[in-house]
Each structure stands twice: as C-alpha cells, then as structure tokens.
Design a protein around this motif. Structure first.
Motif, PDB file in Angstrom:
ATOM      1  N   ARG A   2     -17.234  18.931  -5.992  1.00 14.36           N
ATOM      2  CA  ARG A   2     -17.347  18.771  -7.433  1.00 14.36           C
ATOM      3  C   ARG A   2     -16.630  17.497  -7.848  1.00 14.36           C
ATOM      4  NH1 ARG A   2     -20.701  21.443  -5.877  1.00 14.36           N
ATOM      5  NH2 ARG A   2     -21.132  23.611  -6.385  1.00 14.36           N
ATOM      6  N   TYR A   3     -17.177  16.815  -8.811  1.00 14.40           N
ATOM      7  CA  TYR A   3     -16.720  15.471  -9.147  1.00 14.40           C
ATOM      8  C   TYR A   3     -16.943  15.208 -10.623  1.00 14.40           C
ATOM      9  CZ  TYR A   3     -21.707  15.245  -8.433  1.00 14.40           C
ATOM     10  OH  TYR A   3     -23.040  15.513  -8.478  1.00 14.40           O
ATOM     11  N   ARG A   4     -16.446  14.085 -11.070  1.00 12.65           N
ATOM     12  CA  ARG A   4     -16.680  13.625 -12.438  1.00 12.65           C
ATOM     13  C   ARG A   4     -17.575  12.390 -12.367  1.00 12.65           C
ATOM     14  NH1 ARG A   4     -13.134  15.822 -16.520  1.00 12.65           N
ATOM     15  NH2 ARG A   4     -11.732  17.249 -15.477  1.00 12.65           N
ATOM     16  N   ARG A  54     -12.287  15.380   1.684  1.00  8.38           N
ATOM     17  CA  ARG A  54     -11.678  16.531   2.373  1.00  8.38           C
ATOM     18  C   ARG A  54     -10.367  16.136   3.054  1.00  8.38           C
ATOM     19  NH1 ARG A  54     -17.572  18.256   3.591  1.00  8.38           N
ATOM     20  NH2 ARG A  54     -17.838  19.808   1.955  1.00  8.38           N
ATOM     21  N   ARG A  55     -10.325  14.950   3.639  1.00  9.75           N
ATOM     22  CA  ARG A  55      -9.093  14.471   4.271  1.00  9.75           C
ATOM     23  C   ARG A  55      -7.989  14.305   3.235  1.00  9.75           C
ATOM     24  NH1 ARG A  55      -7.444   9.522   4.414  1.00  9.75           N
ATOM     25  NH2 ARG A  55      -9.499   8.609   4.187  1.00  9.75           N
ATOM     26  N   ARG A  56      -8.321  13.676   2.101  1.00 10.31           N
ATOM     27  CA  ARG A  56      -7.323  13.453   1.047  1.00 10.31           C
ATOM     28  C   ARG A  56      -6.809  14.773   0.465  1.00 10.31           C
ATOM     29  NH1 ARG A  56      -5.201   8.409  -0.834  1.00 10.31           N
ATOM     30  NH2 ARG A  56      -5.286   9.327  -2.900  1.00 10.31           N
ATOM     31  N   LEU A  57      -7.697  15.725   0.258  1.00  7.87           N
ATOM     32  CA  LEU A  57      -7.260  17.022  -0.272  1.00  7.87           C
ATOM     33  C   LEU A  57      -6.357  17.740   0.731  1.00  7.87           C
ATOM     34  CD1 LEU A  57     -10.514  18.278  -2.017  1.00  7.87           C
ATOM     35  CD2 LEU A  57      -8.403  17.507  -3.123  1.00  7.87           C
ATOM     36  N   ALA A  58      -6.684  17.636   2.001  1.00  8.85           N
ATOM     37  CA  ALA A  58      -5.836  18.253   3.030  1.00  8.85           C
ATOM     38  C   ALA A  58      -4.462  17.582   3.065  1.00  8.85           C
ATOM     39  CB  ALA A  58      -6.515  18.149   4.397  1.00  8.85           C
ATOM     40  N   GLU A  59      -4.428  16.265   2.943  1.00 11.16           N
ATOM     41  CA  GLU A  59      -3.153  15.533   2.934  1.00 11.16           C
ATOM     42  C   GLU A  59      -2.312  15.946   1.732  1.00 11.16           C
ATOM     43  OE1 GLU A  59      -4.321  11.427   2.865  1.00 11.16           O
ATOM     44  OE2 GLU A  59      -4.889  11.419   4.988  1.00 11.16           O
ATOM     45  N   ARG A  60      -2.942  16.068   0.570  1.00  5.56           N
ATOM     46  CA  ARG A  60      -2.210  16.428  -0.640  1.00  5.56           C
ATOM     47  C   ARG A  60      -1.657  17.846  -0.554  1.00  5.56           C
ATOM     48  NH1 ARG A  60      -2.884  13.240  -5.309  1.00  5.56           N
ATOM     49  NH2 ARG A  60      -2.682  15.089  -6.603  1.00  5.56           N
ATOM     50  N   THR A  68     -11.012  13.410  -8.897  1.00  2.00           N
ATOM     51  CA  THR A  68      -9.709  13.143  -9.506  1.00  2.00           C
ATOM     52  C   THR A  68      -8.559  13.788  -8.736  1.00  2.00           C
ATOM     53  OG1 THR A  68     -10.068  14.967 -11.057  1.00  2.00           O
ATOM     54  CG2 THR A  68     -10.640  12.741 -11.801  1.00  2.00           C
ATOM     55  N   ARG A  69      -8.720  15.006  -8.257  1.00  2.00           N
ATOM     56  CA  ARG A  69      -7.634  15.651  -7.501  1.00  2.00           C
ATOM     57  C   ARG A  69      -7.348  14.914  -6.206  1.00  2.00           C
ATOM     58  NH1 ARG A  69      -9.340  21.093  -6.377  1.00  2.00           N
ATOM     59  NH2 ARG A  69      -7.900  20.953  -4.661  1.00  2.00           N
ATOM     60  N   ALA A  70      -8.381  14.447  -5.544  1.00  2.00           N
ATOM     61  CA  ALA A  70      -8.209  13.729  -4.283  1.00  2.00           C
ATOM     62  C   ALA A  70      -7.929  12.249  -4.507  1.00  2.00           C
ATOM     63  CB  ALA A  70      -9.465  13.880  -3.423  1.00  2.00           C
ATOM     64  N   ARG A  71      -8.145  11.799  -5.734  1.00  2.00           N
ATOM     65  CA  ARG A  71      -8.007  10.373  -6.077  1.00  2.00           C
ATOM     66  C   ARG A  71      -8.899   9.507  -5.194  1.00  2.00           C
ATOM     67  NH1 ARG A  71      -3.207   7.918  -8.912  1.00  2.00           N
ATOM     68  NH2 ARG A  71      -2.773   9.499 -10.433  1.00  2.00           N
ATOM     69  N   VAL A  72     -10.182   9.851  -5.188  1.00  2.00           N
ATOM     70  CA  VAL A  72     -11.192   9.082  -4.469  1.00  2.00           C
ATOM     71  C   VAL A  72     -12.205   8.575  -5.494  1.00  2.00           C
ATOM     72  CG1 VAL A  72     -13.031   9.159  -2.740  1.00  2.00           C
ATOM     73  CG2 VAL A  72     -10.898  10.388  -2.332  1.00  2.00           C
TER      74      VAL A  72
END
Length: 133
Positions: free
Chosen positions: A25-27, A121-127, A45-49
């Motif tokens: 899901r995205y903006r 997915r990588r960024r969300l896992a890191e966060r 936005t949550r992953a900042r991508v």
C-alpha cells in the motif's frame, strides 16, 4: 505541453496495479517533504521509499531522449532544467533519509515492481528491527 500527462501515466498505472496486487500500500502524488511544488509518484511513507517514474523525453533518458529541432535552444534549456530539478529532488530526499528509486517509462512494470517491493520490504524489516533493539 499542457496536454501531456504529468501524473497517472500508463507506466505509473501499470506499476501501481502490480504493487497493489503484491499487497503493498502506498500514497500517490505525495508531496516531497520540505519542497514546494514537488511530488513523489509513488511513496511508501513508513518505509521512506520514493518511487519516481520518469518519461524518456521529459527527463533525458540516455537511450530514448530526443531533442526537438524547432526552437532547439529553448527545449535544451527546458530539458536541462528538468534534469537539474530531478537531481535536486533526489538529493533532498536522500538527505531526509528516504530511499529514492528512479525508473524510466520504458522499463517493464514487472522489473520495476520487483525492485520496489524488495526495497520496501527490506526497509520495513530494518525499521522494525531497529525498534526491537
């Protein structure tokens, strides 16, 4: 120029369909934080991508860009300004700790989606890992 689509292009729509089908899901047309009149085509936005899909003509694709012969000087300046604005936007987002993914409109939606999904997915896992520690 006013008739040229600046958003919801065929390339953007194809990528967005595949991202949504993949459960992401995205903006859409998200404002670049801290920069007036600049937008991110697809923002996580949550992953900042930030995903930006650039048109070959308007953004100077090394493979497909052409330079009009009529009014050549005006077009050269216009297209050079577009590319400078792209660089400035990317640098600003990177400074704000966003990952910026830029693609050309001629890249296949499947390849674009695969790279975007892996990055998100990588960024969300890191966060989430950073919050656990």
């Amino acid at each position: 120029m006013s008739r040229q689509a600046s958003k919801n292009t065929n390339a953007e729509l194809a990528v967005r369909r595949l991202l949504h089908a993949a459960g992401l899901r995205y903006r859409v047309e998200y404002p670049v934080p801290g920069m007036a009149r600049r937008r991110i085509d697809v923002a996580f936005t949550r992953a900042r991508v930030a995903v930006l899909i650039d048109g070959c003509f308007w953004h100077g694709c090394p493979e497909h860009a052409t330079r009009p012969k009529a009014n050549a000087e005006w077009w050269r300046e216009k297209l050079d300004r577009n590319m400078a604005r792209d660089r400035e936007t990317t640098e600003h987002l990177v400074a704000q700790k966003w990952v910026v993914l830029r693609f050309w409109e001629h890249e296949t939606p499947e390849e674009v989606t695969a790279r975007v999904a892996a990055t998100v997915r990588r960024r969300l896992a890191e966060r989430s890992k950073g919050r656990e520690e």
